[in-house]
Design an enzyme around this catalytic site. Sequence first.
Site, PDB file in Angstrom:
ATOM      1  N   GLU A 131      35.688  13.130  55.234  1.00 21.62           N
ATOM      2  CA  GLU A 131      36.601  12.856  56.003  1.00 21.62           C
ATOM      3  C   GLU A 131      36.693  13.475  57.401  1.00 21.62           C
ATOM      4  OE1 GLU A 131      38.848  10.862  54.863  1.00 21.62           O
ATOM      5  OE2 GLU A 131      38.436  10.600  52.701  1.00 21.62           O
ATOM      6  N   THR A 132      37.366  13.184  58.336  1.00 20.01           N
ATOM      7  CA  THR A 132      37.793  13.518  59.743  1.00 20.01           C
ATOM      8  C   THR A 132      39.523  13.461  59.724  1.00 20.01           C
ATOM      9  OG1 THR A 132      35.789  13.181  60.955  1.00 20.01           O
ATOM     10  CG2 THR A 132      37.663  13.656  62.211  1.00 20.01           C
TER      11      THR A 132
END
Length: 263
Positions: A46-47
């Site tokens: 995830e970002t």
Amino acid sequence: MKAALYQVDAFADRVFEGNPAAVVPLDSWPADAVMQAIAAENNLAETAFIVPEGEGYRLRWFTPAVEVDLCGHATLATAHVLFTHLGHAAPEIRFETRSGTLAVKREGDLLSMDFPAAKPKPYPAPDAIAGALGGKPLVWLKTNNLMAVFGSEAEVAALAPDFSLLGRSLAPMNAGLIATAPGSGGIDFVSRFFAPVHGIDEDPVTGSAHCTSVPYWAKKLGKSDLVARQISKRGGTLWCSDAGERVIMRGRCADYMKAEISF
């Protein structure tokens, strides 16, 4: 444009364990395609992107392939960055997200997240998915994800899914898969999480999956406070509480990197 990027190992006592997330604080939103490209470039599970909004922040999460509705470890990492690096002085941070308002606060050396519960319901045994998973669960349940309950930690640890087949089997329901079992030695339950549909074969530590597993195990074990361990290769520990319609998840973070990105 340029922006700071922090890479943080969430649900970790030290670097190289837990689940890595990138956190990008912004003043305003770039195009969705730009955020998706940054997430793909980072190639992490995830970002997270945040922009100030009201008294708190708007928070969005991207895998390398898609934007998602809820992500626990990247929320924990984002709160860590705000508390530790960006001078957030209040004891609580409120994030506006696709899944409603999420609050994170300090509890001693832990960060505590308040998430919506996703209570699972029985689901007919999906033979194709069981075959792709490579195990024989005792129980199948479903919320937005599937959950397969096994009899022992060893069975969950031994799973070696066919990710190509698993992804095709899960695609019609756009779901991930939680594999879980009772724990031992002070751990109430263990789990692994597979999400090939979302571009992640196995996620190292998945906060959002515990919105489903915590209510199940709290009812099964007859206790509201639970210690959970995700037994991926990196591994991570969560201190959880079942609060009815909410799930409280607590963990630590470790800093890995601060950088500047251009886009």
